[in-house]
Design a protein around this motif. Structure first.
Motif, PDB file in Angstrom:
ATOM      1  N   PRO A 145       1.949   0.302 -19.800  1.00  0.00           N
ATOM      2  CA  PRO A 145       0.857  -0.499 -19.291  1.00  0.00           C
ATOM      3  C   PRO A 145       0.136  -2.380 -19.977  1.00  0.00           C
ATOM      4  N   GLY A 146      -0.896  -2.720 -18.759  1.00  0.00           N
ATOM      5  CA  GLY A 146      -1.087  -4.094 -19.012  1.00  0.00           C
ATOM      6  C   GLY A 146       0.062  -5.053 -18.035  1.00  0.00           C
ATOM      7  N   VAL A 147       0.981  -4.457 -17.339  1.00  0.00           N
ATOM      8  CA  VAL A 147       1.896  -4.360 -16.067  1.00  0.00           C
ATOM      9  C   VAL A 147       1.132  -4.587 -15.039  1.00  0.00           C
ATOM     10  N   ASN A 148       0.933  -5.663 -13.999  1.00  0.00           N
ATOM     11  CA  ASN A 148       0.060  -5.102 -13.087  1.00  0.00           C
ATOM     12  C   ASN A 148       0.943  -5.914 -12.180  1.00  0.00           C
ATOM     13  N   VAL A 149       0.784  -5.194 -10.892  1.00  0.00           N
ATOM     14  CA  VAL A 149       1.756  -4.850  -9.709  1.00  0.00           C
ATOM     15  C   VAL A 149       1.098  -5.818  -8.692  1.00  0.00           C
ATOM     16  N   VAL A 150       1.583  -6.797  -8.323  1.00  0.00           N
ATOM     17  CA  VAL A 150       1.009  -7.440  -6.576  1.00  0.00           C
ATOM     18  C   VAL A 150       2.004  -6.914  -5.822  1.00  0.00           C
ATOM     19  N   VAL A 151       2.144  -6.377  -4.659  1.00  0.00           N
ATOM     20  CA  VAL A 151       2.618  -6.416  -3.626  1.00  0.00           C
ATOM     21  C   VAL A 151       2.694  -6.920  -2.287  1.00  0.00           C
ATOM     22  N   LEU A 152       3.925  -7.710  -2.463  1.00  0.00           N
ATOM     23  CA  LEU A 152       4.377  -9.297  -1.372  1.00  0.00           C
ATOM     24  C   LEU A 152       5.596  -8.425  -0.289  1.00  0.00           C
ATOM     25  N   THR A 153       4.766  -8.477   0.676  1.00  0.00           N
ATOM     26  CA  THR A 153       5.532  -7.731   2.144  1.00  0.00           C
ATOM     27  C   THR A 153       5.762  -8.231   3.218  1.00  0.00           C
ATOM     28  N   SER A 154       6.079  -7.527   4.415  1.00  0.00           N
ATOM     29  CA  SER A 154       5.755  -7.912   5.283  1.00  0.00           C
ATOM     30  C   SER A 154       5.433  -6.911   6.182  1.00  0.00           C
ATOM     31  N   TYR A 155       4.829  -6.516   5.875  1.00  0.00           N
ATOM     32  CA  TYR A 155       4.463  -5.072   6.363  1.00  0.00           C
ATOM     33  C   TYR A 155       3.090  -4.956   5.840  1.00  0.00           C
ATOM     34  N   GLY A 156       2.054  -5.148   6.593  1.00  0.00           N
ATOM     35  CA  GLY A 156       0.252  -5.244   6.615  1.00  0.00           C
ATOM     36  C   GLY A 156      -0.430  -4.562   6.761  1.00  0.00           C
ATOM     37  N   THR A 157       0.184  -2.986   7.046  1.00  0.00           N
ATOM     38  CA  THR A 157      -0.620  -2.029   8.017  1.00  0.00           C
ATOM     39  C   THR A 157      -1.877  -1.173   7.464  1.00  0.00           C
ATOM     40  N   ARG A 158      -2.548  -0.280   7.509  1.00  0.00           N
ATOM     41  CA  ARG A 158      -3.677  -0.518   6.594  1.00  0.00           C
ATOM     42  C   ARG A 158      -2.686   0.774   6.226  1.00  0.00           C
ATOM     43  N   GLY A 159      -2.444   1.765   6.208  1.00  0.00           N
ATOM     44  CA  GLY A 159      -1.514   2.911   5.577  1.00  0.00           C
ATOM     45  C   GLY A 159      -0.746   2.080   4.324  1.00  0.00           C
ATOM     46  N   ASP A 160       0.022   1.005   4.355  1.00  0.00           N
ATOM     47  CA  ASP A 160       1.021   0.636   3.925  1.00  0.00           C
ATOM     48  C   ASP A 160       0.344  -0.338   2.150  1.00  0.00           C
ATOM     49  N   VAL A 161      -1.666  -0.881   2.893  1.00  0.00           N
ATOM     50  CA  VAL A 161      -2.809  -1.912   2.275  1.00  0.00           C
ATOM     51  C   VAL A 161      -2.648   0.166   0.924  1.00  0.00           C
ATOM     52  N   VAL A 162      -3.473   0.895   2.025  1.00  0.00           N
ATOM     53  CA  VAL A 162      -3.572   2.135   0.928  1.00  0.00           C
ATOM     54  C   VAL A 162      -3.063   2.312  -0.165  1.00  0.00           C
ATOM     55  N   ARG A 163      -2.206   3.083   0.290  1.00  0.00           N
ATOM     56  CA  ARG A 163      -0.717   3.663   0.141  1.00  0.00           C
ATOM     57  C   ARG A 163      -0.780   2.712  -1.634  1.00  0.00           C
ATOM     58  N   ALA A 164      -0.033   1.668  -1.226  1.00  0.00           N
ATOM     59  CA  ALA A 164      -0.024   0.107  -2.620  1.00  0.00           C
ATOM     60  C   ALA A 164      -1.488   0.284  -3.430  1.00  0.00           C
ATOM     61  N   MET A 165      -2.558   0.414  -3.049  1.00  0.00           N
ATOM     62  CA  MET A 165      -3.740   0.478  -3.898  1.00  0.00           C
ATOM     63  C   MET A 165      -3.532   1.598  -4.836  1.00  0.00           C
ATOM     64  N   ASP A 166      -3.146   2.723  -4.112  1.00  0.00           N
ATOM     65  CA  ASP A 166      -3.185   4.277  -4.807  1.00  0.00           C
ATOM     66  C   ASP A 166      -2.339   4.226  -5.501  1.00  0.00           C
ATOM     67  N   ALA A 167      -1.197   3.353  -6.041  1.00  0.00           N
ATOM     68  CA  ALA A 167      -0.253   4.104  -6.269  1.00  0.00           C
ATOM     69  C   ALA A 167      -0.160   2.366  -7.736  1.00  0.00           C
ATOM     70  N   GLY A 168      -1.651   2.093  -7.621  1.00  0.00           N
ATOM     71  CA  GLY A 168      -2.132   1.528  -8.630  1.00  0.00           C
ATOM     72  C   GLY A 168      -2.012  -0.376  -8.625  1.00  0.00           C
ATOM     73  N   ALA A 169      -1.552  -1.046  -7.652  1.00  0.00           N
ATOM     74  CA  ALA A 169      -1.283  -2.479  -7.336  1.00  0.00           C
ATOM     75  C   ALA A 169      -2.118  -3.130  -7.447  1.00  0.00           C
ATOM     76  N   ARG A 170      -2.140  -4.185  -7.780  1.00  0.00           N
ATOM     77  CA  ARG A 170      -3.671  -4.850  -8.194  1.00  0.00           C
ATOM     78  C   ARG A 170      -3.671  -6.289  -6.942  1.00  0.00           C
ATOM     79  N   GLY A 171      -2.805  -6.182  -5.833  1.00  0.00           N
ATOM     80  CA  GLY A 171      -2.619  -7.358  -5.229  1.00  0.00           C
ATOM     81  C   GLY A 171      -1.927  -6.957  -4.237  1.00  0.00           C
ATOM     82  N   TYR A 172      -1.922  -7.549  -3.210  1.00  0.00           N
ATOM     83  CA  TYR A 172      -1.587  -7.471  -1.861  1.00  0.00           C
ATOM     84  C   TYR A 172      -1.404  -8.426  -0.960  1.00  0.00           C
ATOM     85  N   VAL A 173      -0.091  -9.368  -0.791  1.00  0.00           N
ATOM     86  CA  VAL A 173      -0.097 -10.576  -0.125  1.00  0.00           C
ATOM     87  C   VAL A 173       0.513 -10.669   0.788  1.00  0.00           C
ATOM     88  N   LEU A 174       1.275 -11.284   2.093  1.00  0.00           N
ATOM     89  CA  LEU A 174       1.886 -10.974   3.175  1.00  0.00           C
ATOM     90  C   LEU A 174       2.897 -12.121   2.924  1.00  0.00           C
TER      91      LEU A 174
END
Length: 223
Positions: A89-118
């Protein structure tokens, strides 16, 4: 008078490339208010370090090659994100990746990420996402926001992580028996997953399922 942050954001970097980690550390530590407290290239280790250090933000690569096979690698960052957000609890995840497909973004958000940056984006996007996540908000690159907005207009039900694994094996031409063996499931369970996948994607056979998964950005061929 000035933009000096009120408190320091403590960051854990997770990326399987040493050079990338070094570059991120130098970039983040050059920004006022950021402190990189640790780094790793391993998803399992990332979960342990998140529990040990309890950083404000975990900067997570999406595909970690420590998983061995390509399929494992594709879910490494997602699985680690899900375990951290559920278990620390209290730890926030920001995904930083080279991949930006809709599936990648949706899965990251579903997993609880609070950010998504390329990774190809400007540093300011990364800084904004880290600060937003640390403050309990959302930090999304414009591309990720566009995918999420577009996704609400017809993406259909999301596939579970297990269903995505089945689809990846379908794309590689594996039989139900081979998929069952690889995933340590019974063939009957694989068939049940296929029925659900067909229903969610609106498809009728293996070929059209793979095609539809690619079209929706759930699967990348030759990437």
């Amino acid at each position: 008078m000035n933009d000096t942050p009120a408190s320091t954001v403590r960051i854990l970097i997770v990326d399987d490339h040493v050079v990338v980690r070094a570059g991120l550390r130098a970039l983040l530590e050059g920004e006022p208010g950021f402190d990189v407290i640790d780094e790793t290239g391993d998803g399992e280790q990332a979960v342990l370090l998140a529990g040990k250090h309890r950083p404000d933000v975990v900067l997570m690569d999406l595909r970690l090659t420590n998983g061995g096979t390509t399929s494992d690698a594709e879910v490494g960052g997602i699985a680690a994100t899900r375990r951290i957000t559920a278990g620390v609890p209290g730890v926030n995840v920001v995904v930083l990746t080279s991949y930006g497909t809709r599936g990648d973004v949706v899965r990251a958000m579903d997993a609880g990420a609070r950010g998504y940056v390329l990774k190809a984006g400007p540093p300011e996007e990364l800084f904004r996402a880290v600060r937003a996540a640390a403050a309990g908000g959302m930090g999304l690159a414009p591309e990720a926001t566009a995918h999420l907005v577009g996704g609400t207009m017809g993406a259909g039900p999301a596939l579970s992580e297990r269903e995505l694994q089945v689809v990846r094996f379908l794309a590689q031409g594996h039989s139900n028996r081979a998929i069952a063996t690889a995933l340590h499931l019974s063939e009957a369970t694989v068939k049940t997953h296929l029925v659900r996948i067909y229903r969610k994607l609106g498809t009728e056979n293996r070929a059209s399922t793979v095609s539809e998964a690619v079209r929706r950005g759930l699967l990348e061929i030759g990437g």
